[in-house]
Design a protein around this motif. Structure first.
Motif, short mmCIF file in Angstrom:
data_model
loop_
_atom_site.label_atom_id
_atom_site.label_comp_id
_atom_site.label_asym_id
_atom_site.label_seq_id
_atom_site.Cartn_x
_atom_site.Cartn_y
_atom_site.Cartn_z
N ILE A 175 -29.22 -16.84 48.78
CA ILE A 175 -30.63 -17.18 48.98
C ILE A 175 -31.47 -16.76 47.78
O ILE A 175 -32.32 -17.52 47.30
N THR A 176 -31.26 -15.54 47.29
CA THR A 176 -32.06 -15.10 46.15
C THR A 176 -31.78 -15.93 44.90
O THR A 176 -32.69 -16.19 44.11
N ALA A 177 -30.53 -16.38 44.74
CA ALA A 177 -30.22 -17.27 43.61
C ALA A 177 -30.95 -18.59 43.76
O ALA A 177 -31.49 -19.14 42.78
N ALA A 178 -30.99 -19.12 44.98
CA ALA A 178 -31.70 -20.38 45.21
C ALA A 178 -33.20 -20.21 44.98
O ALA A 178 -33.86 -21.10 44.42
N LEU A 179 -33.75 -19.08 45.41
CA LEU A 179 -35.17 -18.82 45.18
C LEU A 179 -35.47 -18.74 43.68
O LEU A 179 -36.51 -19.23 43.21
N PHE A 180 -34.57 -18.12 42.93
CA PHE A 180 -34.71 -18.04 41.47
C PHE A 180 -34.80 -19.45 40.89
O PHE A 180 -35.69 -19.76 40.09
N TYR A 197 -38.01 -13.04 50.78
CA TYR A 197 -37.09 -12.46 49.81
C TYR A 197 -37.53 -12.67 48.36
O TYR A 197 -36.84 -12.22 47.44
N GLU A 198 -38.65 -13.36 48.16
CA GLU A 198 -39.13 -13.58 46.79
C GLU A 198 -39.30 -12.26 46.04
O GLU A 198 -39.03 -12.17 44.84
N ALA A 199 -39.73 -11.23 46.76
CA ALA A 199 -39.95 -9.94 46.11
C ALA A 199 -38.67 -9.36 45.52
O ALA A 199 -38.71 -8.57 44.56
N ARG A 238 -27.23 -26.30 56.00
CA ARG A 238 -28.53 -25.92 55.47
C ARG A 238 -28.77 -24.42 55.62
O ARG A 238 -28.53 -23.83 56.67
N MET A 239 -29.28 -23.82 54.53
CA MET A 239 -29.69 -22.42 54.51
C MET A 239 -31.16 -22.36 54.07
O MET A 239 -31.68 -23.31 53.46
N PRO A 240 -31.85 -21.26 54.36
CA PRO A 240 -33.29 -21.24 54.13
C PRO A 240 -33.69 -20.72 52.75
O PRO A 240 -33.12 -19.76 52.23
N PHE A 241 -34.69 -21.37 52.16
CA PHE A 241 -35.46 -20.74 51.09
C PHE A 241 -36.36 -19.71 51.79
O PHE A 241 -37.47 -20.02 52.21
N PRO A 260 -30.63 -9.32 41.49
CA PRO A 260 -31.27 -8.25 42.27
C PRO A 260 -30.25 -7.24 42.77
O PRO A 260 -29.12 -7.58 43.14
N SER A 261 -30.63 -5.98 42.77
CA SER A 261 -29.73 -4.93 43.25
C SER A 261 -29.63 -4.99 44.77
O SER A 261 -30.47 -5.58 45.45
N GLY A 262 -28.58 -4.39 45.30
CA GLY A 262 -28.41 -4.31 46.74
C GLY A 262 -27.37 -5.26 47.28
O GLY A 262 -26.71 -4.96 48.27
N GLY A 263 -27.23 -6.43 46.66
CA GLY A 263 -26.17 -7.35 47.05
C GLY A 263 -26.44 -8.18 48.29
O GLY A 263 -25.60 -8.97 48.70
N MET A 264 -27.59 -8.02 48.92
CA MET A 264 -27.86 -8.78 50.14
C MET A 264 -28.47 -10.14 49.81
O MET A 264 -29.21 -10.29 48.85
#
Length: 455
Positions: A402-407, A379-381, A372-375, A394-398
């Motif tokens: 997670i950001t893909a899952a939030l999308f 990181y929504e911003a 399990r990983m977090p939503f 999103p730029s930066g690569g971090m």
């Protein structure tokens, strides 16, 4: 390629699984010690009988405390001489159903272009195990592996549709497919945009099984090949892109498991597969474009190689409109997930703690690892660009997974609960029951957890 248990026990040879360090079965005599048998994972010791024949065999399971799927070492029993074998006296710590599945998974061969079908020893199903259920699980695994292993030249969107239709016919499910410009009429603009540059038209495959009970909807990413689009991948990153439809392959394999094992009874099941090829042509979507999704949210394209989340978004929006009690997405989505957890352990995301715990326990029970990983809401911003509602890269690569899952979560709103699995779909090197190549990830975990996740 089917894998089934032998049904005739007459003259079956005994096979004793042995943990490293445990006492050997008394009936094996002194021969294993003389032969240097150490019970290493998959190690076989044939026991000679009278007149030069065989009277049985031992197979090593390795260290009893070994973690994870090394316990599928019994899969290497396919190296035994031909004949019918019966597993005897399962040692403590080896689940009979796990042993049964290992015996079948070891029989997988991908022979479309080379080699021949499995023609080795056959096995009786261990006592107390539901043979039909284990055969259904193996059949679903084999379907997934075959689909992923088939190169994109023979497994484009049209061929993936044909495989889905064949499965639907086999299990008595309804299927509907929306293709090409009809995607625009049906309000699936991002599926169309990603796939429109390919020779084979993009499509949305929609399968339904069952007409009563709580609803499970599974969305599988079906990018049959990913060049990266105009943000083209380097050759080293493109070599395995036939597996970018691994989410779709896993979804179809899971559907086969559910239907043929009887686990689908009492549920309404829907499988949605956006099937596309991310190709390069004059009409390919471009970096900097802004696409309007089915849900009405706009998406700025900052990398055409982040296409999987685009096609999933339209399919998830459609799925959420029906408000299923449980919505699951399966996708070979991010390299960030592999950097974090490697090829063997896919991360999953879920906001509901009870559902997440059930899936984690199902993964442990089925030896189908997930983590399990977090939503992570702060990181929504990162997925909100300046000129559109969302940013696909999103730029930066971090925190890429997670950001893909939030999308994706933005498009799953409306479903009762949402679970996203960021799978790899590939076994980099051979292991017991898992030859190098395409592999299902998460399907057996979902199958094991479903009665708790969706009672």
């Amino acid at each position: 390629m089917p894998a089934t248990f032998a049904t005739t026990p007459n003259d079956a040879l005994p096979l004793w699984p042995v943990w490293k360090g445990d006492a050997l079965p008394a009936r094996s005599g002194d021969w294993p010690g003389s032969a240097g048998f150490g019970a290493k994972p998959g190690e076989i010791c044939l026991l000679p009988g009278a007149n030069g024949g065989l009277r049985g065999a031992l197979i090593g399971l390795g260290d009893r405390q070994a973690a994870g799927r090394e316990r599928f070492a019994l899969a290497r029993a396919t190296a035994l001489p031909k004949g019918v074998w019966q597993v005897m006296e399962l040692p403590d710590g080896l689940d009979p159903a796990e042993a049964a599945l290992a015996l079948l998974l070891g029989q997988y061969r991908f022979t479309r272009y080379k080699g021949s079908a499995y023609d080795g020893p056959q096995f009786l199903c261990p006592a107390g195990v539901d043979a039909a259920r284990i055969e259904a699980i193996a059949a679903g695994e084999f379907l997934t592996r075959d689909l992923i292993n088939t190169p994109a030249g023979d497994m484009g969107p049209a061929q993936l549709e044909a495989s889905a239709r064949e499965l639907a016919t086999d299990i008595g499910a309804a299927i509907q497919v929306t293709t090409g410009d009809a995607l625009l009429d049906g309000n699936f603009p991002m599926i169309h945009a990603v796939g429109r540059a390919a020779e084979q038209e993009p499509r949305l495959i929609d399968i339904r099984l069952g007409d009563n009970g709580p609803m499970l909807t599974i969305v599988g990413k079906g990018v049959c090949f990913d060049t990266g689009g105009l943000d083209i991948k380097p050759p080293s990153s493109m070599a395995l892109m036939k597996k970018d439809m691994g989410g779709a392959g896993t979804a179809l394999g899971l559907l086969k498991m559910l239907a043929q094992s009887g686990a689908a009874q009492g549920y309404r099941i829907r499988v949605l597969i956006p099937a596309v090829e991310n190709s390069i042509a004059g009409n390919a979507f471009r970096p900097g474009d802004v696409l309007t999704s089915r849900k009405g949210m706009t998406v700025e394209i900052n990398n055409t190689d982040a296409e999987g989340r685009l096609v999933l978004a339209d399919a998830l929006a459609l799925a959420a409109e029906e408000k299923p009690e449980l919505l699951i997405s399966l996708a070979t989505l991010t390299g960030a997930a592999r950097v974090a957890l490697g090829p063997d352990v896919p991360p999953f995301y879920c906001d509901d703690d009870e559902t997440a715990l059930a899936l984690a326990e199902g993964a442990a029970t089925a030896r189908d690892p997930l983590w399990r990983m977090p939503f992570w809401d702060p990181y929504e911003a990162m997925i909100e660009p300046s000129i559109a509602d969302l940013d696909n890269a999103p730029s930066g690569g971090m925190a890429g997974s997670i950001t893909a899952a939030l999308f994706l979560r933005r498009f799953a709103e409306g479903a009762g609960r949402y679970v996203h699995l960021d799978i790899y779909g590939w076994q980099p090197s051979a292991a017991p029951g898992r030859p190098k190549g395409g592999v299902a990830q998460g399907a057996r975990a979902i199958l094991a957890a479903l009665p708790v996740m969706l009672p």
